[in-house]
Design an enzyme around this catalytic site. Sequence first.
Site, mmCIF file in Angstrom:
data_model
loop_
_atom_site.group_PDB
_atom_site.id
_atom_site.type_symbol
_atom_site.label_atom_id
_atom_site.label_comp_id
_atom_site.label_asym_id
_atom_site.label_seq_id
_atom_site.Cartn_x
_atom_site.Cartn_y
_atom_site.Cartn_z
ATOM 1 N N TRP A 160 0.842 -1.211 0.000
ATOM 2 C CA TRP A 160 0.000 0.000 0.000
ATOM 3 C C TRP A 160 0.867 1.247 0.000
ATOM 4 O O TRP A 160 0.583 2.221 -0.688
ATOM 5 C CB TRP A 160 -0.973 -0.003 1.189
ATOM 6 C CG TRP A 160 -1.936 -1.134 1.133
ATOM 7 C CD1 TRP A 160 -2.107 -2.129 2.054
ATOM 8 C CD2 TRP A 160 -2.877 -1.430 0.082
ATOM 9 N NE1 TRP A 160 -3.074 -3.008 1.648
ATOM 10 C CE2 TRP A 160 -3.565 -2.603 0.450
ATOM 11 C CE3 TRP A 160 -3.200 -0.811 -1.137
ATOM 12 C CZ2 TRP A 160 -4.561 -3.170 -0.350
ATOM 13 C CZ3 TRP A 160 -4.195 -1.377 -1.942
ATOM 14 C CH2 TRP A 160 -4.860 -2.542 -1.538
ATOM 15 N N ASP A 166 -1.693 6.833 6.133
ATOM 16 C CA ASP A 166 -2.722 5.877 5.714
ATOM 17 C C ASP A 166 -2.976 4.976 6.916
ATOM 18 O O ASP A 166 -2.142 4.156 7.274
ATOM 19 C CB ASP A 166 -2.204 5.070 4.516
ATOM 20 C CG ASP A 166 -3.169 3.958 4.101
ATOM 21 O OD1 ASP A 166 -4.241 3.809 4.730
ATOM 22 O OD2 ASP A 166 -2.848 3.245 3.124
ATOM 23 N N LYS A 181 -12.073 -1.910 7.088
ATOM 24 C CA LYS A 181 -11.347 -2.713 8.064
ATOM 25 C C LYS A 181 -11.883 -2.502 9.483
ATOM 26 O O LYS A 181 -12.247 -3.457 10.127
ATOM 27 C CB LYS A 181 -9.842 -2.426 8.008
ATOM 28 C CG LYS A 181 -9.101 -3.175 6.915
ATOM 29 C CD LYS A 181 -9.089 -2.474 5.584
ATOM 30 C CE LYS A 181 -8.324 -3.251 4.519
ATOM 31 N NZ LYS A 181 -7.684 -2.362 3.547
HETATM 32 C C1 LIG Z 1 -7.032 -1.979 2.369
HETATM 33 C C2 LIG Z 1 -6.009 -0.942 2.371
HETATM 34 C C3 LIG Z 1 -5.894 0.003 1.335
HETATM 35 C C4 LIG Z 1 -6.776 -0.014 0.115
HETATM 36 O O1 LIG Z 1 -8.030 0.401 0.414
HETATM 37 P P1 LIG Z 1 -9.128 0.600 -0.761
HETATM 38 O O2 LIG Z 1 -10.250 1.184 0.022
HETATM 39 O O3 LIG Z 1 -9.407 -0.761 -1.307
HETATM 40 O O4 LIG Z 1 -8.576 1.510 -1.769
HETATM 41 C C5 LIG Z 1 -4.933 0.973 1.445
HETATM 42 N N1 LIG Z 1 -4.098 1.014 2.504
HETATM 43 C C6 LIG Z 1 -4.159 0.112 3.499
HETATM 44 C C7 LIG Z 1 -3.210 0.210 4.646
HETATM 45 C C8 LIG Z 1 -5.110 -0.892 3.455
HETATM 46 O O5 LIG Z 1 -5.183 -1.794 4.452
#
Ligand SMILES: *Cc1c(COP(=O)(O)O)cnc(C)c1O
Length: 355
Positions: free
Chosen positions: A99, A166, A190
């Site tokens: 990511w 993030d 999540k």
């Molecule tokens: C799941 C995840 C993403 C991607 O998320 P989307 O909503 O599918 O774009 C980005 N960063 C992290 C840390 C993630 O766990």
Amino acid sequence: MKKHNFSAGPSILSEYTIRNSADAVTDFSGTGLSILEISHRSKEFVAVCDEARAKVKALLDVPAGYEVVFLGGGASMQFCMAPFNLLNTKASYLDTGTWASNAIKEAKLFGTVEVVASSKEAGYTFIPKDYSVADDSDYFHFTSNNTIYGTEMRYDPDMKVRLVADMSSDIFSRPIDVSKYDLIYAGAQKNLAPAGVTLVIVREDALGHVGRSIPTMLDYRTHIKKESMFNTPPVFPIFAALQTLKWYETLGGVAAIEKMNIEKAAILYDEIDRNKLFRGTVATEDRSIMNVCFVMADEYKELEAGFGAFASAAGMVGIKGHRSVGGFRASLYNALPKNSVEALVAKMKEFEKQH
Ligand SMILES: *Cc1c(COP(=O)(O)O)cnc(C)c1O
């Protein structure tokens, strides 16, 4: 049979969230309409959206000067939206996984990206610690929890430059010092809601400093000004998010949740370290309390498929490791009950006895 949901995302939600969401699908707040068909501008839904934003602020102690917005596009949209709004000439990124590297790729479209450190060569099995960030960087970006690899930075770094994170897979898992950040974003699927909404917490005075023009929909200021109602927001996921936020309050807030998370993770890591069949895959000090990755010990490699089948026959869902990593990954998000962790550990012990 009741399943134990260890999925990495979309992932388990609290029963409270699911029950209230189900009720609202039938009749939302006594309106005689379903949450699926109500206008986002109805006073009932505007109240939901406002309350959800207020609860995010309360739970995370968001100081004055910050705004909370709900956007579409997933965390992946933030990989470009963050640099679009904040990167003038140069930004610094920490590469701790897939990511993070996706975020780096997007940022390069907007300026110079300095990757201050990377653990890629080591298969992203640790968080680099020896790095420095240039003082003239527009911001430093990091991924607080690496969902795929199971490493986590469970602290808020001290930086001279703006801090962007993030937090998709560990938001609300611990108290954070929001005042250190200029931008925090998190896909909801999540620790918050079903897929479809992304939570953004942004310091207002961090905006408006880039030279480029920003398309309306990609400008944070658009959504701040219209309180997440510039266009039709993801109504149902926001409703569900509010239920989760209410549930977090009943648990005692994020400090209480962190205690439970630490306890749950310890139960599983202790078993991985004790059980001769398994071993952990990442540096002990960087272990994530959200995504626990493990593999069969070298001499028991051939038992991998067998354990997968054994666990799934016992109602364990989603413990297969990410396709890029293999092995196993048990995601222990906030909504996962301790008894699911205990059930997995019991199966690991039972499997060890058989071999
Ligand atoms: C799941 C995840 C993403 C991607 O998320 P989307 O909503 O599918 O774009 C980005 N960063 C992290 C840390 C993630 O766990």
